[in-house]
Design a protein around this motif. Structure first.
Motif, PDB file in Angstrom:
ATOM      1  N   GLU A 167       0.814  -1.180  -0.133  1.00 41.00           N
ATOM      2  CA  GLU A 167       0.010  -0.025   0.002  1.00 41.00           C
ATOM      3  C   GLU A 167       0.689   1.357  -0.010  1.00 41.00           C
ATOM      4  OE1 GLU A 167      -3.394   0.405   2.767  1.00 41.00           O
ATOM      5  OE2 GLU A 167      -4.022  -1.979   2.233  1.00 41.00           O
ATOM      6  N   GLU A 168       2.264   1.412   0.644  1.00 40.96           N
ATOM      7  CA  GLU A 168       2.857   2.443   0.489  1.00 40.96           C
ATOM      8  C   GLU A 168       3.882   2.629   0.007  1.00 40.96           C
ATOM      9  OE1 GLU A 168       1.930   0.477   3.547  1.00 40.96           O
ATOM     10  OE2 GLU A 168       0.401   1.843   4.143  1.00 40.96           O
ATOM     11  N   HIS A 169       4.612   1.424  -0.758  1.00 39.34           N
ATOM     12  CA  HIS A 169       5.784   1.227  -1.474  1.00 39.34           C
ATOM     13  C   HIS A 169       5.832   0.046  -2.434  1.00 39.34           C
ATOM     14  CE1 HIS A 169       6.433  -1.367   1.979  1.00 39.34           C
ATOM     15  NE2 HIS A 169       7.354  -1.865   1.102  1.00 39.34           N
ATOM     16  N   ILE A 192      -4.349   1.741  -3.405  1.00 41.33           N
ATOM     17  CA  ILE A 192      -3.793   3.038  -2.752  1.00 41.33           C
ATOM     18  C   ILE A 192      -4.762   3.712  -1.981  1.00 41.33           C
ATOM     19  CG2 ILE A 192      -2.393   3.142  -4.904  1.00 41.33           C
ATOM     20  CD1 ILE A 192      -4.309   5.632  -5.551  1.00 41.33           C
ATOM     21  N   THR A 239      -3.041   5.272   1.010  1.00 41.56           N
ATOM     22  CA  THR A 239      -1.796   6.251   0.888  1.00 41.56           C
ATOM     23  C   THR A 239      -2.400   7.493   0.326  1.00 41.56           C
ATOM     24  OG1 THR A 239      -0.531   4.273   0.333  1.00 41.56           O
ATOM     25  CG2 THR A 239       0.087   6.413  -0.577  1.00 41.56           C
TER      26      THR A 239
END
Length: 60
Positions: A3-5, A29, A32
């Motif tokens: 989700e973040e990277h 996403i 994020t």
């Protein structure tokens, strides 16, 4: 993708250099996008445009 990277893993030479731009299409996403005031949308017809995140800070 997380989700973040994201991570790129390969068993062969990839040819990428530090500072090179990649286009990545995320599949999830929602957690994020709430962290940003705006997102950038790109397509061949309109080029790059900025879109405000209207739900910014609305996470309960």
């Amino acid at each position: 993708m997380n989700e973040e990277h994201g991570m790129i893993r390969t068993n062969s030479a990839h040819g990428l250099r530090v500072g090179q731009t990649l286009d990545i299409i995320p599949n999830h996403i929602c957690s994020t996008v709430n962290l940003h005031n705006e997102v950038y949308i790109t397509n061949e017809e309109e080029g790059i445009r900025t879109l405000a995140v209207l739900a910014r800070g609305k996470l309960a």
